[in-house]
Write a protein that holds these residues in place. Structure first.
Motif, PDB file in Angstrom:
ATOM      1  N   ARG A  31       0.845  -1.341   0.093  1.00  0.00           N
ATOM      2  CA  ARG A  31      -0.115  -0.040  -0.079  1.00  0.00           C
ATOM      3  C   ARG A  31       0.992   1.168   0.073  1.00  0.00           C
ATOM      4  O   ARG A  31       1.670   1.320   0.881  1.00  0.00           O
ATOM      5  CB  ARG A  31      -1.002   0.132   1.391  1.00  0.00           C
ATOM      6  N   VAL A  32       0.384   1.985  -0.847  1.00  0.00           N
ATOM      7  CA  VAL A  32       1.645   3.114  -1.280  1.00  0.00           C
ATOM      8  C   VAL A  32       0.900   4.543  -1.181  1.00  0.00           C
ATOM      9  O   VAL A  32      -0.392   4.514  -1.969  1.00  0.00           O
ATOM     10  CB  VAL A  32       2.093   3.306  -2.533  1.00  0.00           C
ATOM     11  N   GLY A  33       1.283   5.624  -0.203  1.00  0.00           N
ATOM     12  CA  GLY A  33       0.431   6.934  -0.009  1.00  0.00           C
ATOM     13  C   GLY A  33       0.869   7.897  -0.921  1.00  0.00           C
ATOM     14  O   GLY A  33       2.375   7.941  -1.105  1.00  0.00           O
ATOM     15  N   THR A  34       0.243   8.335  -1.695  1.00  0.00           N
ATOM     16  CA  THR A  34       0.539   9.390  -2.788  1.00  0.00           C
ATOM     17  C   THR A  34      -0.523  10.537  -2.781  1.00  0.00           C
ATOM     18  O   THR A  34      -1.794  10.433  -2.613  1.00  0.00           O
ATOM     19  CB  THR A  34       0.950   8.890  -4.038  1.00  0.00           C
ATOM     20  N   ASP A  77      -0.121  17.214   3.492  1.00  0.00           N
ATOM     21  CA  ASP A  77      -0.104  17.674   4.792  1.00  0.00           C
ATOM     22  C   ASP A  77      -0.563  16.692   5.742  1.00  0.00           C
ATOM     23  O   ASP A  77      -0.497  16.679   7.097  1.00  0.00           O
ATOM     24  CB  ASP A  77      -0.657  18.988   5.295  1.00  0.00           C
ATOM     25  N   ALA A  78      -1.290  15.509   5.162  1.00  0.00           N
ATOM     26  CA  ALA A  78      -1.798  14.590   5.977  1.00  0.00           C
ATOM     27  C   ALA A  78      -1.215  12.991   5.765  1.00  0.00           C
ATOM     28  O   ALA A  78      -1.589  12.107   6.240  1.00  0.00           O
ATOM     29  CB  ALA A  78      -3.178  14.446   5.901  1.00  0.00           C
ATOM     30  N   ILE A  79      -0.170  13.161   4.884  1.00  0.00           N
ATOM     31  CA  ILE A  79       0.451  11.928   4.392  1.00  0.00           C
ATOM     32  C   ILE A  79       1.338  11.229   5.552  1.00  0.00           C
ATOM     33  O   ILE A  79       1.113   9.811   5.456  1.00  0.00           O
ATOM     34  CB  ILE A  79       1.266  11.969   3.078  1.00  0.00           C
ATOM     35  N   ALA A  84       1.717   6.920   9.940  1.00  0.00           N
ATOM     36  CA  ALA A  84       1.783   6.333  11.125  1.00  0.00           C
ATOM     37  C   ALA A  84       0.586   5.698  11.636  1.00  0.00           C
ATOM     38  O   ALA A  84       0.648   4.813  12.252  1.00  0.00           O
ATOM     39  CB  ALA A  84       1.896   7.752  11.934  1.00  0.00           C
ATOM     40  N   ALA A  85      -0.662   6.135  10.809  1.00  0.00           N
ATOM     41  CA  ALA A  85      -1.916   5.284  11.324  1.00  0.00           C
ATOM     42  C   ALA A  85      -1.914   4.121  10.351  1.00  0.00           C
ATOM     43  O   ALA A  85      -2.968   3.300  10.576  1.00  0.00           O
ATOM     44  CB  ALA A  85      -2.895   5.961  10.804  1.00  0.00           C
ATOM     45  N   LYS A  86      -1.167   3.625   9.693  1.00  0.00           N
ATOM     46  CA  LYS A  86      -0.804   2.286   8.953  1.00  0.00           C
ATOM     47  C   LYS A  86      -1.864   2.262   8.036  1.00  0.00           C
ATOM     48  O   LYS A  86      -2.464   1.017   7.563  1.00  0.00           O
ATOM     49  CB  LYS A  86      -0.900   1.067  10.036  1.00  0.00           C
TER      50      LYS A  86
END
Length: 251
Positions: A31-34, A77-79, A84-86
């Motif tokens: 899972r990748v945050g972008t 700004d929330a990434i 951290a929240a997985k």
């Protein structure tokens, strides 16, 4: 009594089954945050699908790891809060590697090397270097490396959601400048040809961008191995040429 025992056993079996499914999906999915709004790194293509340099590199890394890549679009700004929240395992969004971030997160080897530039209105003659930002106002994503650079130069930072919004505030005369990556600025000008703004100077530093993971995640060693293989087989160079016409994946 017998029916109650059977019901409890069935419920326990169902719970174990669900837990097993969850564990399996976690091992074969990366899972990748972008952001999905930061062209040419992570944005919506003309077909409506997520694309960009960071997106393609993340997919290539996932392929090397034998994992399906699932993207989770999140405002910049929330990434890190999402990490951290997985909500995801990696951040792929031109995360600049610096000592502060290395203390908080596992950072990969760089897959982008670039420099910072200062953007002003086209008619501005007062700002040509970081030194000229002292006492001025710049528009930056609040948690970005460029906000840190601007603050370090003595600028007052007005928080925005991204580069396009920063440029709009600049054109409206609400801020004096914005600091960002030269590759992002070049892409903006290639697409928009905006004669109302210009690159007025450079920040004088080279920035290196990589993936970020949670501290001690155990993931970065495998990611670095994958990046090394992608560099050696020419994949990073090919992806880079697709978006920039040159190799920005290394010095």
């Amino acid at each position: 009594m017998r029916s109650k025992i059977i019901a409890v056993a069935a419920a326990l079996l169902a719970a174990l089954s669900v837990a097993g499914c969850g564990s399996g999906s976690g091992t074969d999915t990366l899972r990748v945050g972008t952001e999905g709004t930061y062209s040419p790194f992570s944005f919506q293509g003309t077909d409506g699908n997520l694309t960009g340099y960071d997106v393609d590199v993340a997919r290539a890394v996932g392929a090397k790891l034998g994992k399906k890549v699932e993207f989770v679009q999140t405002p910049w700004d929330a990434i890190f809060a999402g990490l951290a929240a997985k909500r995801f395992d990696l951040v792929a969004n031109q995360v600049t590697i610096n000592d502060e971030r290395k203390a908080k997160y596992d950072m990969s080897d760089p897959y982008t090397v670039s420099e910072g530039v200062i953007v002003t209105r086209a008619d501005n003659t007062d700002i040509t270097s970081l030194a000229n930002l002292k006492g001025k106002t710049t528009a930056q994503s609040a948690t970005s490396n460029w906000a840190t650079v601007a603050k370090g130069a003595g600028a007052n930072v007005e928080a925005v959601e991204g580069f396009v919004q920063a440029v709009q505030l600049l054109k409206d005369g609400r801020v004096d400048a914005t600091v960002n990556d030269t590759l992002a600025v070049a892409e903006y000008q290639k697409v928009r040809g905006d004669g109302a703004v210009k690159v007025a100077g450079t920040t004088g530093d080279t920035s290196r961008q990589g993936f970020a993971a949670r501290k001690d995640s155990g993931l970065i060693a495998d990611v670095n191995k994958a990046l090394g293989e992608l560099r050696a087989d020419g994949t990073l160079k090919t992806i880079s040429a697709k978006y920039f016409g040159s190799d920005v994946s290394g010095p």
